[in-house]
Design a protein around this motif. Structure first.
Motif, PDB file in Angstrom:
ATOM      1  N   ILE A  59       4.180   2.004   3.785  1.00 26.66           N
ATOM      2  CA  ILE A  59       5.281   2.799   3.245  1.00 26.66           C
ATOM      3  C   ILE A  59       6.188   3.294   4.358  1.00 26.66           C
ATOM      4  O   ILE A  59       7.395   3.451   4.176  1.00 26.66           O
ATOM      5  CB  ILE A  59       4.742   3.969   2.398  1.00 26.66           C
ATOM      6  CG1 ILE A  59       4.232   3.442   1.055  1.00 26.66           C
ATOM      7  CG2 ILE A  59       5.809   5.025   2.145  1.00 26.66           C
ATOM      8  CD1 ILE A  59       5.307   2.840   0.168  1.00 26.66           C
ATOM      9  N   GLY A  60       5.630   3.528   5.530  1.00 26.31           N
ATOM     10  CA  GLY A  60       6.450   3.958   6.659  1.00 26.31           C
ATOM     11  C   GLY A  60       7.480   2.937   7.096  1.00 26.31           C
ATOM     12  O   GLY A  60       8.411   3.270   7.826  1.00 26.31           O
ATOM     13  N   THR A  61       7.329   1.698   6.658  1.00 30.59           N
ATOM     14  CA  THR A  61       8.293   0.649   7.005  1.00 30.59           C
ATOM     15  C   THR A  61       9.370   0.480   5.934  1.00 30.59           C
ATOM     16  O   THR A  61      10.280  -0.329   6.104  1.00 30.59           O
ATOM     17  CB  THR A  61       7.588  -0.714   7.200  1.00 30.59           C
ATOM     18  OG1 THR A  61       7.110  -1.188   5.921  1.00 30.59           O
ATOM     19  CG2 THR A  61       6.426  -0.600   8.164  1.00 30.59           C
ATOM     20  N   THR A  62       9.260   1.214   4.820  1.00 29.52           N
ATOM     21  CA  THR A  62      10.217   1.084   3.718  1.00 29.52           C
ATOM     22  C   THR A  62      11.257   2.194   3.774  1.00 29.52           C
ATOM     23  O   THR A  62      11.194   3.099   4.626  1.00 29.52           O
ATOM     24  CB  THR A  62       9.504   1.149   2.357  1.00 29.52           C
ATOM     25  OG1 THR A  62       9.085   2.509   2.098  1.00 29.52           O
ATOM     26  CG2 THR A  62       8.294   0.222   2.337  1.00 29.52           C
ATOM     27  N   GLN A  63      12.196   2.167   2.831  1.00 30.69           N
ATOM     28  CA  GLN A  63      13.209   3.219   2.775  1.00 30.69           C
ATOM     29  C   GLN A  63      12.640   4.549   2.300  1.00 30.69           C
ATOM     30  O   GLN A  63      13.267   5.595   2.485  1.00 30.69           O
ATOM     31  CB  GLN A  63      14.358   2.789   1.857  1.00 30.69           C
ATOM     32  CG  GLN A  63      15.188   1.652   2.410  1.00 30.69           C
ATOM     33  CD  GLN A  63      16.451   1.414   1.602  1.00 30.69           C
ATOM     34  OE1 GLN A  63      16.958   2.302   0.924  1.00 30.69           O
ATOM     35  NE2 GLN A  63      16.970   0.199   1.671  1.00 30.69           N
ATOM     36  N   MET A  64      11.452   4.541   1.697  1.00 31.06           N
ATOM     37  CA  MET A  64      10.830   5.791   1.244  1.00 31.06           C
ATOM     38  C   MET A  64       9.811   6.267   2.271  1.00 31.06           C
ATOM     39  O   MET A  64       8.644   6.486   1.964  1.00 31.06           O
ATOM     40  CB  MET A  64      10.178   5.593  -0.126  1.00 31.06           C
ATOM     41  CG  MET A  64      11.172   5.430  -1.243  1.00 31.06           C
ATOM     42  SD  MET A  64      10.408   5.368  -2.879  1.00 31.06           S
ATOM     43  CE  MET A  64       9.895   7.077  -3.088  1.00 31.06           C
ATOM     44  N   ALA A  65      10.259   6.447   3.505  1.00 30.09           N
ATOM     45  CA  ALA A  65       9.351   6.760   4.610  1.00 30.09           C
ATOM     46  C   ALA A  65       9.179   8.256   4.837  1.00 30.09           C
ATOM     47  O   ALA A  65       8.418   8.658   5.725  1.00 30.09           O
ATOM     48  CB  ALA A  65       9.835   6.096   5.890  1.00 30.09           C
ATOM     49  N   SER A  69       0.830  -1.198   0.000  1.00 35.31           N
ATOM     50  CA  SER A  69       0.000   0.000   0.000  1.00 35.31           C
ATOM     51  C   SER A  69       0.864   1.246   0.000  1.00 35.31           C
ATOM     52  O   SER A  69       2.031   1.215   0.415  1.00 35.31           O
ATOM     53  CB  SER A  69      -0.906   0.010   1.236  1.00 35.31           C
ATOM     54  OG  SER A  69      -1.621   1.223   1.343  1.00 35.31           O
ATOM     55  N   THR A  70       0.279   2.358  -0.436  1.00 37.52           N
ATOM     56  CA  THR A  70       0.953   3.649  -0.324  1.00 37.52           C
ATOM     57  C   THR A  70       0.726   4.290   1.045  1.00 37.52           C
ATOM     58  O   THR A  70       1.303   5.342   1.336  1.00 37.52           O
ATOM     59  CB  THR A  70       0.434   4.620  -1.403  1.00 37.52           C
ATOM     60  OG1 THR A  70      -0.975   4.798  -1.242  1.00 37.52           O
ATOM     61  CG2 THR A  70       0.724   4.093  -2.799  1.00 37.52           C
ATOM     62  N   GLY A  97       7.810  11.786   5.080  1.00 40.09           N
ATOM     63  CA  GLY A  97       6.437  12.275   5.043  1.00 40.09           C
ATOM     64  C   GLY A  97       5.428  11.378   5.724  1.00 40.09           C
ATOM     65  O   GLY A  97       4.257  11.743   5.831  1.00 40.09           O
ATOM     66  N   THR A  98       5.840  10.208   6.182  1.00 37.51           N
ATOM     67  CA  THR A  98       4.914   9.306   6.877  1.00 37.51           C
ATOM     68  C   THR A  98       5.005   9.516   8.383  1.00 37.51           C
ATOM     69  O   THR A  98       5.953  10.125   8.895  1.00 37.51           O
ATOM     70  CB  THR A  98       5.220   7.833   6.545  1.00 37.51           C
ATOM     71  OG1 THR A  98       6.529   7.497   7.043  1.00 37.51           O
ATOM     72  CG2 THR A  98       5.185   7.589   5.045  1.00 37.51           C
ATOM     73  N   LEU A  99       4.034   9.005   9.098  1.00 40.70           N
ATOM     74  CA  LEU A  99       3.999   9.127  10.545  1.00 40.70           C
ATOM     75  C   LEU A  99       4.708   7.943  11.186  1.00 40.70           C
ATOM     76  O   LEU A  99       4.308   6.793  10.990  1.00 40.70           O
ATOM     77  CB  LEU A  99       2.552   9.200  11.035  1.00 40.70           C
ATOM     78  CG  LEU A  99       1.725  10.381  10.511  1.00 40.70           C
ATOM     79  CD1 LEU A  99       0.285  10.266  11.000  1.00 40.70           C
ATOM     80  CD2 LEU A  99       2.337  11.710  10.944  1.00 40.70           C
ATOM     81  N   GLU A 100       5.732   8.215  11.965  1.00 37.99           N
ATOM     82  CA  GLU A 100       6.489   7.137  12.610  1.00 37.99           C
ATOM     83  C   GLU A 100       5.603   6.314  13.537  1.00 37.99           C
ATOM     84  O   GLU A 100       5.760   5.096  13.644  1.00 37.99           O
ATOM     85  CB  GLU A 100       7.662   7.720  13.395  1.00 37.99           C
ATOM     86  CG  GLU A 100       8.764   8.304  12.522  1.00 37.99           C
ATOM     87  CD  GLU A 100       9.931   8.793  13.358  1.00 37.99           C
ATOM     88  OE1 GLU A 100      10.001   8.434  14.555  1.00 37.99           O
ATOM     89  OE2 GLU A 100      10.767   9.540  12.819  1.00 37.99           O
ATOM     90  N   GLU A 101       4.668   6.982  14.198  1.00 40.41           N
ATOM     91  CA  GLU A 101       3.810   6.256  15.139  1.00 40.41           C
ATOM     92  C   GLU A 101       2.920   5.250  14.409  1.00 40.41           C
ATOM     93  O   GLU A 101       2.534   4.230  14.981  1.00 40.41           O
ATOM     94  CB  GLU A 101       2.959   7.226  15.965  1.00 40.41           C
ATOM     95  CG  GLU A 101       2.127   8.209  15.168  1.00 40.41           C
ATOM     96  CD  GLU A 101       2.830   9.537  14.924  1.00 40.41           C
ATOM     97  OE1 GLU A 101       2.126  10.571  14.909  1.00 40.41           O
ATOM     98  OE2 GLU A 101       4.063   9.551  14.747  1.00 40.41           O
ATOM     99  N   GLU A 102       2.582   5.517  13.161  1.00 40.28           N
ATOM    100  CA  GLU A 102       1.800   4.570  12.374  1.00 40.28           C
ATOM    101  C   GLU A 102       2.659   3.372  11.989  1.00 40.28           C
ATOM    102  O   GLU A 102       2.246   2.219  12.107  1.00 40.28           O
ATOM    103  CB  GLU A 102       1.250   5.254  11.117  1.00 40.28           C
ATOM    104  CG  GLU A 102       0.449   4.358  10.205  1.00 40.28           C
ATOM    105  CD  GLU A 102      -0.950   4.042  10.687  1.00 40.28           C
ATOM    106  OE1 GLU A 102      -1.607   3.176  10.081  1.00 40.28           O
ATOM    107  OE2 GLU A 102      -1.396   4.653  11.683  1.00 40.28           O
ATOM    108  N   PRO A 111      17.068   0.080  -7.036  1.00 42.41           N
ATOM    109  CA  PRO A 111      15.802  -0.335  -6.425  1.00 42.41           C
ATOM    110  C   PRO A 111      14.774   0.787  -6.501  1.00 42.41           C
ATOM    111  O   PRO A 111      15.104   1.962  -6.299  1.00 42.41           O
ATOM    112  CB  PRO A 111      16.198  -0.627  -4.968  1.00 42.41           C
ATOM    113  CG  PRO A 111      17.671  -0.903  -5.023  1.00 42.41           C
ATOM    114  CD  PRO A 111      18.201  -0.031  -6.110  1.00 42.41           C
ATOM    115  N   ALA A 112      13.540   0.452  -6.802  1.00 45.00           N
ATOM    116  CA  ALA A 112      12.501   1.474  -6.953  1.00 45.00           C
ATOM    117  C   ALA A 112      12.207   2.173  -5.631  1.00 45.00           C
ATOM    118  O   ALA A 112      12.022   3.395  -5.594  1.00 45.00           O
ATOM    119  CB  ALA A 112      11.232   0.849  -7.521  1.00 45.00           C
ATOM    120  N   LEU A 113      12.145   1.414  -4.535  1.00 46.22           N
ATOM    121  CA  LEU A 113      11.881   1.989  -3.220  1.00 46.22           C
ATOM    122  C   LEU A 113      13.204   2.195  -2.503  1.00 46.22           C
ATOM    123  O   LEU A 113      13.756   1.273  -1.899  1.00 46.22           O
ATOM    124  CB  LEU A 113      10.964   1.070  -2.399  1.00 46.22           C
ATOM    125  CG  LEU A 113       9.555   0.852  -2.949  1.00 46.22           C
ATOM    126  CD1 LEU A 113       8.750  -0.018  -2.003  1.00 46.22           C
ATOM    127  CD2 LEU A 113       8.834   2.165  -3.196  1.00 46.22           C
TER     128      LEU A 113
END
Length: 464
Positions: free
Chosen positions: A168-174, A162-163, A176-181, A445-447
């Motif tokens: 996404i918060g668990t990938t290298q492209m994190a 998922s985006t 802008g995501t919320l760490e708490e999520e 790698p894409a991500l």
């Protein structure tokens, strides 16, 4: 067992990419990353050889330079019947001539829902959307609402779900995501029930769902694995979600859940559902799905309420695809062609003495290639070299994911191109390096966290 020679196989030509390169440069000025999907990005192809596509038909595509390619991957695995497949485009044309979007449900919504639930008999209800991330996120939301729990357990050996931040918060492209999520997301290993049990022990009564692809191109479920997940879900009140984006209508019309005989609580579908037209689906048990409906006494879930989810072109495309699958065994056609391609390519690889470096693996309907260096280690540089030589000889693909539109001639062309590519690959293995043979940088790698290992300047400000 070599592929029979065909007089229709074109001789290698000097393929230029000047117009594609210019179009790609302009895309970078207008579209972040130069493409609307990271897997389609220029960085995923050999430098200076990223064709911009003008049109497609069957298993062939033509780029803006006039080059013709046999294509694999087929729209990121979304096209199983072939590009511009007549019955699908005709059905869509007819549907949109009657109007695309209305203020109330259309007749196509009812027909598509009835058809889909006959196709997936383990599901009681379905809701359509436009892309896979929307439906996987909706599935997670339902699971959290149904269980009152926050944690999501994902199969972290699988590439994408998922985006949304929970993934996404668990990938290298994190960024802008919320760490708490992301901290609420846990990972387990495919075909390793003990890794799942350990999560349940560590986080008792905290896990809302398990989400995974029931199978991938490179991994079939070990005996008892999916069954074990089903039992564990039932024992601990955890919602079991199958991501059938790829497996649905590639493994079977009825999905991998039918092939392996394990019913999930929820399943998410997309890609081949519309033969390239945008449509996705969330399906599952009534008691879960109704949490987003009007027949519940519980707090309601805001579930896939989108303007374009039920527009007519995607639904008409799905119904036409379903009719094609009912008239002919599309999956069997893909598996037959994929099996032939595997056999022919394996023989070419053996003839080149590269069995330890190049492999064609996976389910026949979902083939991938693996490229290694002289030390038998996976190598992005050697992958790029292989793709470069395939492009030079008329084959476009990050994989060998096939469609029912690939003809014997397409396969012959592919075998010929691979034979040529292996000659160059063998020279690189002998030299111990791709230097002098690979034009430009390796694919990446894409991500990944950074676009490049340097600063990127934007409007006078420096971002590292």
């Amino acid at each position: 067992m070599r592929s029979p020679a065909s007089t229709d196989i074109p001789a290698p030509v000097d393929r230029g990419f000047s117009r594609s390169t210019a179009a790609q440069a302009r895309l970078h000025e207008l579209v972040p990353g130069g493409a609307h999907t990271y897997a389609r990005g220029e960085d995923q192809y050999p430098e200076g050889m990223a064709p911009v596509i003008a049109r497609g038909e069957g298993a062939r595509v033509w780029d803006v330079d006039g080059n013709t390619f046999v294509e694999y991957g087929m729209g990121l695995r979304s096209v199983t019947l072939g590009h511009a497949y007549g019955p699908v485009t005709a059905a869509v044309t007819e549907a949109i001539a009657r109007g695309v979007s209305f203020s109330r449900p259309g007749a196509l919504e009812l027909e598509a829902a009835e058809t889909f639930l006959q196709q997936v008999p383990g599901a009681d209800m379905v809701k359509f959307a436009k892309n896979g991330s929307d439906v996987t996120n909706a599935a997670v939301k339902l699971a959290r609402a149904a269980t009152g729990r926050k944690r999501v357990a994902i199969c972290h050996s699988q590439p994408f779900f998922s985006t949304e931040d929970w993934f996404i918060g668990t990938t290298q492209m994190a960024a802008g995501t919320l760490e708490e999520e992301a901290r609420l997301t846990l990972g387990f290993d495919y075909n390793d029930l003990e890794s799942v049990r350990s999560l349940v022990r560590r986080f008792p009564d905290e896990i809302a769902c398990f989400i995974l692809e029931p199978a991938t191109a490179l991994a079939e479920p070990a005996p008892g694995f999916l069954e074990g997940l089903r039992r564990m879900s039932d024992e601990h009140g955890i919602v079991l979600i199958f991501d059938e984006m790829i497996t649905g209508m590639r493994w079977s019309l009825h999905g991998a859940q039918h092939v392996y005989g394990v019913r999930p609580d929820l399943s998410t579908w997309g890609k081949a559902l519309g033969n390239g037209f945008p449509i996705a689906a969330l399906a599952g048990r009534r008691e879960l799905m109704e949490l987003g409906g009007l027949r519940t006494d519980r707090p309601r879930v805001f579930l896939l309420s989108t303007t374009h989810g039920p527009e007519s072109s995607g639904l008409a495309a799905y119904l036409a695809v379903h009719r094609a699958y009912r008239k002919r065994d599309v999956v069997a056609e893909m598996e037959h062609s994929g099996s032939l391609l595997t056999a022919y390519l394996t023989e070419e690889i053996a003839a080149a003495g590269l069995q330890d470096q190049v492999k064609v693996l996976g389910r026949p309907s979902c083939l991938v290639f693996v490229t290694c260096d002289a030390a038998r280690q996976p190598s992005q540089a050697y992958r790029t070299l292989f793709m470069q030589e395939l492009l030079r000889h008329g084959v476009l693909g990050q994989s060998f994911v096939i469609s029912a539109a690939h003809t014997a001639t397409d396969i012959d062309c592919t075998v010929s191109a691979v034979a040529q590519a292996l000659t160059v690959y063998a020279r690189a293995i002998e030299a111990g390096s791709t230097e002098g043979l690979l034009s430009g940088r390796p694919v990446a790698p894409a991500l990944r966290e950074y676009a490049a290992p340097r600063q990127v300047r934007t409007q006078g400000r420096s971002f590292t």
